[in-house]
Scaffold this motif. Structure first.
Motif, mmCIF file in Angstrom:
data_model
loop_
_atom_site.group_PDB
_atom_site.id
_atom_site.type_symbol
_atom_site.label_atom_id
_atom_site.label_comp_id
_atom_site.label_asym_id
_atom_site.label_seq_id
_atom_site.Cartn_x
_atom_site.Cartn_y
_atom_site.Cartn_z
ATOM 1 N N HIS B 40 -31.646 -20.871 -22.536
ATOM 2 C CA HIS B 40 -30.338 -20.237 -22.710
ATOM 3 C C HIS B 40 -29.593 -20.803 -23.917
ATOM 4 C CE1 HIS B 40 -26.687 -18.083 -21.465
ATOM 5 N NE2 HIS B 40 -26.028 -19.179 -21.787
ATOM 6 N N PHE B 41 -29.554 -22.129 -24.012
ATOM 7 C CA PHE B 41 -28.667 -22.735 -25.000
ATOM 8 C C PHE B 41 -29.297 -23.007 -26.365
ATOM 9 C CE2 PHE B 41 -25.983 -23.751 -21.271
ATOM 10 C CZ PHE B 41 -24.777 -23.269 -21.761
ATOM 11 N N ALA B 42 -30.575 -23.359 -26.413
ATOM 12 C CA ALA B 42 -31.152 -23.718 -27.713
ATOM 13 C C ALA B 42 -30.960 -22.613 -28.766
ATOM 14 C CB ALA B 42 -32.623 -24.109 -27.559
ATOM 15 N N PRO B 43 -31.238 -21.336 -28.433
ATOM 16 C CA PRO B 43 -31.051 -20.288 -29.449
ATOM 17 C C PRO B 43 -29.581 -20.122 -29.859
ATOM 18 C CG PRO B 43 -32.363 -19.485 -27.599
ATOM 19 C CD PRO B 43 -31.779 -20.792 -27.173
ATOM 20 N N ARG B 44 -28.669 -20.465 -28.959
ATOM 21 C CA ARG B 44 -27.242 -20.351 -29.282
ATOM 22 C C ARG B 44 -26.779 -21.528 -30.135
ATOM 23 N NH1 ARG B 44 -27.833 -17.526 -24.529
ATOM 24 N NH2 ARG B 44 -26.501 -15.676 -24.365
ATOM 25 N N VAL B 45 -27.264 -22.718 -29.801
ATOM 26 C CA VAL B 45 -26.920 -23.888 -30.611
ATOM 27 C C VAL B 45 -27.476 -23.691 -32.026
ATOM 28 C CG1 VAL B 45 -27.280 -26.367 -30.937
ATOM 29 C CG2 VAL B 45 -26.766 -25.483 -28.656
ATOM 30 N N LYS B 46 -28.685 -23.177 -32.096
ATOM 31 C CA LYS B 46 -29.304 -22.940 -33.402
ATOM 32 C C LYS B 46 -28.435 -22.005 -34.240
ATOM 33 C CE LYS B 46 -33.593 -21.414 -35.609
ATOM 34 N NZ LYS B 46 -34.992 -20.994 -35.401
ATOM 35 N N SER B 47 -27.967 -20.957 -33.606
ATOM 36 C CA SER B 47 -27.132 -19.981 -34.290
ATOM 37 C C SER B 47 -25.799 -20.605 -34.730
ATOM 38 C CB SER B 47 -26.915 -18.808 -33.329
ATOM 39 O OG SER B 47 -25.958 -17.933 -33.790
ATOM 40 N N TYR B 48 -25.210 -21.413 -33.848
ATOM 41 C CA TYR B 48 -23.945 -22.100 -34.169
ATOM 42 C C TYR B 48 -24.112 -23.012 -35.396
ATOM 43 C CZ TYR B 48 -20.592 -26.020 -33.550
ATOM 44 O OH TYR B 48 -19.667 -27.029 -33.732
ATOM 45 N N ILE B 49 -25.175 -23.807 -35.400
ATOM 46 C CA ILE B 49 -25.413 -24.731 -36.515
ATOM 47 C C ILE B 49 -25.713 -23.944 -37.800
ATOM 48 C CG2 ILE B 49 -26.909 -26.596 -37.380
ATOM 49 C CD1 ILE B 49 -25.644 -27.634 -34.932
ATOM 50 N N PHE B 50 -26.493 -22.896 -37.650
ATOM 51 C CA PHE B 50 -26.878 -22.074 -38.804
ATOM 52 C C PHE B 50 -25.639 -21.464 -39.462
ATOM 53 C CE2 PHE B 50 -28.382 -17.994 -40.621
ATOM 54 C CZ PHE B 50 -29.318 -18.494 -41.514
ATOM 55 N N LYS B 51 -24.752 -20.946 -38.626
ATOM 56 C CA LYS B 51 -23.548 -20.310 -39.177
ATOM 57 C C LYS B 51 -22.637 -21.314 -39.868
ATOM 58 C CE LYS B 51 -23.315 -16.376 -36.099
ATOM 59 N NZ LYS B 51 -22.771 -16.001 -34.785
ATOM 60 N N LEU B 52 -22.743 -22.566 -39.482
ATOM 61 C CA LEU B 52 -21.915 -23.581 -40.140
ATOM 62 C C LEU B 52 -22.535 -24.048 -41.450
ATOM 63 C CD1 LEU B 52 -20.717 -25.683 -37.063
ATOM 64 C CD2 LEU B 52 -19.332 -24.197 -38.484
ATOM 65 N N GLY B 53 -23.628 -23.406 -41.865
ATOM 66 C CA GLY B 53 -24.107 -23.650 -43.220
ATOM 67 C C GLY B 53 -25.414 -24.410 -43.372
ATOM 68 N N SER B 54 -26.113 -24.723 -42.269
ATOM 69 C CA SER B 54 -27.409 -25.392 -42.414
ATOM 70 C C SER B 54 -28.504 -24.350 -42.630
ATOM 71 C CB SER B 54 -27.740 -26.177 -41.146
ATOM 72 O OG SER B 54 -26.783 -27.164 -40.936
ATOM 73 N N ASP B 55 -29.633 -24.789 -43.189
ATOM 74 C CA ASP B 55 -30.732 -23.829 -43.291
ATOM 75 C C ASP B 55 -31.425 -23.707 -41.939
ATOM 76 O OD1 ASP B 55 -32.459 -25.980 -42.985
ATOM 77 O OD2 ASP B 55 -32.774 -26.210 -45.140
ATOM 78 N N GLU B 56 -32.354 -22.777 -41.839
ATOM 79 C CA GLU B 56 -32.909 -22.482 -40.522
ATOM 80 C C GLU B 56 -33.697 -23.641 -39.946
ATOM 81 O OE1 GLU B 56 -35.314 -18.895 -39.931
ATOM 82 O OE2 GLU B 56 -35.589 -19.599 -37.873
ATOM 83 N N ALA B 57 -34.445 -24.347 -40.804
ATOM 84 C CA ALA B 57 -35.243 -25.470 -40.313
ATOM 85 C C ALA B 57 -34.341 -26.551 -39.716
ATOM 86 C CB ALA B 57 -36.086 -26.041 -41.448
ATOM 87 N N ILE B 91 -21.790 -31.959 -27.628
ATOM 88 C CA ILE B 91 -22.977 -32.672 -28.112
ATOM 89 C C ILE B 91 -23.444 -32.083 -29.446
ATOM 90 C CG2 ILE B 91 -25.424 -33.137 -27.651
ATOM 91 C CD1 ILE B 91 -24.711 -33.445 -24.712
ATOM 92 N N ALA B 92 -23.487 -30.751 -29.507
ATOM 93 C CA ALA B 92 -23.946 -30.094 -30.746
ATOM 94 C C ALA B 92 -22.992 -30.400 -31.904
ATOM 95 C CB ALA B 92 -24.044 -28.580 -30.525
ATOM 96 N N ARG B 93 -21.711 -30.331 -31.617
ATOM 97 C CA ARG B 93 -20.695 -30.622 -32.634
ATOM 98 C C ARG B 93 -20.882 -32.038 -33.193
ATOM 99 N NH1 ARG B 93 -15.044 -31.751 -29.991
ATOM 100 N NH2 ARG B 93 -16.231 -33.612 -29.465
ATOM 101 N N ASN B 94 -20.999 -33.014 -32.286
ATOM 102 C CA ASN B 94 -21.098 -34.411 -32.720
ATOM 103 C C ASN B 94 -22.395 -34.684 -33.480
ATOM 104 O OD1 ASN B 94 -18.745 -34.535 -31.304
ATOM 105 N ND2 ASN B 94 -19.430 -36.033 -29.796
ATOM 106 N N LEU B 95 -23.478 -34.104 -33.006
ATOM 107 C CA LEU B 95 -24.758 -34.296 -33.688
ATOM 108 C C LEU B 95 -24.733 -33.724 -35.101
ATOM 109 C CD1 LEU B 95 -27.874 -33.520 -31.469
ATOM 110 C CD2 LEU B 95 -27.403 -35.573 -32.805
ATOM 111 N N ARG B 96 -24.134 -32.550 -35.223
ATOM 112 C CA ARG B 96 -24.071 -31.920 -36.540
ATOM 113 C C ARG B 96 -23.278 -32.789 -37.511
ATOM 114 N NH1 ARG B 96 -21.260 -28.588 -40.101
ATOM 115 N NH2 ARG B 96 -19.329 -28.886 -38.971
ATOM 116 N N LEU B 97 -22.141 -33.290 -37.047
ATOM 117 C CA LEU B 97 -21.324 -34.139 -37.921
ATOM 118 C C LEU B 97 -22.084 -35.399 -38.299
ATOM 119 C CD1 LEU B 97 -17.852 -33.773 -36.172
ATOM 120 C CD2 LEU B 97 -18.562 -32.813 -38.365
ATOM 121 N N ASP B 98 -22.728 -35.972 -37.311
ATOM 122 C CA ASP B 98 -23.446 -37.219 -37.504
ATOM 123 C C ASP B 98 -24.612 -37.050 -38.483
ATOM 124 O OD1 ASP B 98 -23.818 -39.820 -37.026
ATOM 125 O OD2 ASP B 98 -24.695 -39.609 -35.034
#
Ligand SMILES: [Zn+2]
Lengths: 218, 194
Positions: B40-57, B91-98
């Motif tokens: 449920h969550f992995a594809p959504r977290v991926k999308s959230y991180i992607f939209k914030l400007g990371s590449d797909e990998a 968790i996703a927010r903090n990891l991305r910042l970190d």
């Protein structure tokens, strides 16, 4: 004791969204650790983030992703302790500040900034182009009037000060808008210790070389 | 407005189910429940991180890491305090910042012994966390466009208030006051539905 001055909604929103700098998040989190009112507000705001996550379109994961992660579940791991160490156990210092101070306030190596004003710079937290430090202001001493270029937060840890906005006691935080001029004065017979973060250097109304003349003891 | 919010039972159920699954992971170390959460969550977290400007990998990598952290930190999850989606968002927010911005996002301590009793405000009305996510989502969707835009840029594009002001060519004070209004409105909407 009661907290009268809180973080404003815009600041809490930015914290919840993860768009504040490391040093700002440090001071915000330290206030949150002592303030249940702001904690409740930030929890509401973080649920906006949760709602956003729920409504994200799904991006396909690689075909091996689940297996990769499942294979790691039984591995030993260090339980993530965000804290670097606990040099000051059982103290009155709120976290995360507690974890970044080598000693209780009085035993720190304070440096003199001006007569009646000492400071201690926090190592280990990235303050970027701004500053993150403790200030110890002797009774009756005034910090010169200044304006802010960026965000500044002042969290009182001990003692109190007053300025145009009001009186700030332990736990209170001054979350000022950029265009406010203020001139805090330590207003009791004990030292006032606060944690101050600035995002850009303070712009003093007077020229910098004159700065020291403005620290006036009563 | 009430109707719009309450006519969305599927989402409420979804959110409830997810939180129940996370409780199973937390209390019983249930791997099957974890696998469901992952799907449920992995594809959504991926999308959230992607939209914030990371590449797909990178987005893929962070999504996997986030879910791994969910497993490892599950014992800290308290379903009386947050819905699963909110907890996982943090968790996703903090990891991305970190990992991407190389900045820490400091968390507060819920059980800090130095807490100062606050008598100045009445305790917040306690929301049913299970229903919360769907209600908040609905409330955000009903914000006036100029407020919704700022919430969006802040949460979904990770912009600071300064960046938003620049992007929209608005004074910083306007950005902050719109943010305040947006939050107040969301709060009022939430309050009105309970
Ligand atoms: Zn507060």
């Amino acid at each position: 004791m009661t907290i009268h001055h809180h973080l404003n909604d815009a600041t809490l929103m930015a914290y919840a969204a993860g768009s504040v700098s490391e040093s700002l998040s440090f001071v915000i989190a330290t206030h949150l650790s002592v303030c249940s009112t702001c904690r409740a507000r930030v929890a509401e705001m973080e649920s906006l983030g949760g709602a956003e996550l729920e409504s994200q379109s799904e991006m396909t994961m690689s075909s091996t992703a689940l297996d990769n992660v499942m294979a790691l579940l039984d591995d030993d791991f260090f339980v993530e302790e965000s804290k670097i160490s606990k040099p000051v156990a059982n103290s009155n210092i709120p976290s995360p500040l507690r974890d970044y101070l080598p000693h209780e306030y009085e035993a720190l190596e304070w440096k003199t900034m001006a007569p009646g004003v000492k400071y201690f710079t926090l190592d280990g937290v990235n303050a970027g182009k701004g500053t993150l430090r403790l200030l110890k202001i002797a009774p009756g001493v005034t910090i010169p009037e200044h304006t802010h270029e960026g965000t500044e937060l002042t969290l009182v840890l001990k003692g109190s000060f007053s300025d145009e906005v009001g009186r700030f006691k332990a736990g209170d935080i001054a979350d000022l808008d950029d265009d406010i001029h203020h001139q805090p004065i330590a207003d009791t017979d004990e030292d006032c210790i606060c944690l101050i973060v600035t995002e850009a250097p303070l712009k003093f109304k007077a020229m910098m070389p004159k700065l020291f003349q403005y620290f006036v003891g009563m | 407005m009430d109707q719009a919010i309450k006519s969305n039972p599927t989402e409420v159920l979804d959110s409830q189910q997810m939180t129940a699954l996370l409780v199973r992971v937390s209390k019983e170390r249930d791997k099957q429940a974890f696998a469901c959460l992952f799907q449920h969550f992995a594809p959504r977290v991926k999308s959230y991180i992607f939209k914030l400007g990371s590449d797909e990998a990178m987005a893929e990598e962070l999504a996997q890491q986030t879910l791994l952290q969910v497993w490892r930190k599950a014992h800290l999850f308290d379903d009386s305090k947050a819905a699963a989606s909110t907890w996982i968002f943090r968790i996703a927010r903090n990891l991305r910042l970190d990992l991407i911005r190389k900045e820490k996002h400091f968390e507060y301590d819920d059980h800090d012994l130095t807490q100062i009793e606050d008598e100045s405000d009445s305790p917040e009305k306690h929301l049913d966390r299970m229903q919360h996510t769907a209600i908040v989502r609905e409330a955000v969707s009903q914000l006036p466009p100029e407020q919704a835009e700022i919430v969006h840029l802040s949460f979904y594009e990770g912009l600071s208030h300064g960046d938003i002001a620049e992007r929209l060519d608005l004074p910083l004070g306007t950005v902050k006051s719109r943010m305040r209004l947006a939050f107040k409105r969301v709060k009022d909407t939430i309050g009105g539905t309970l």
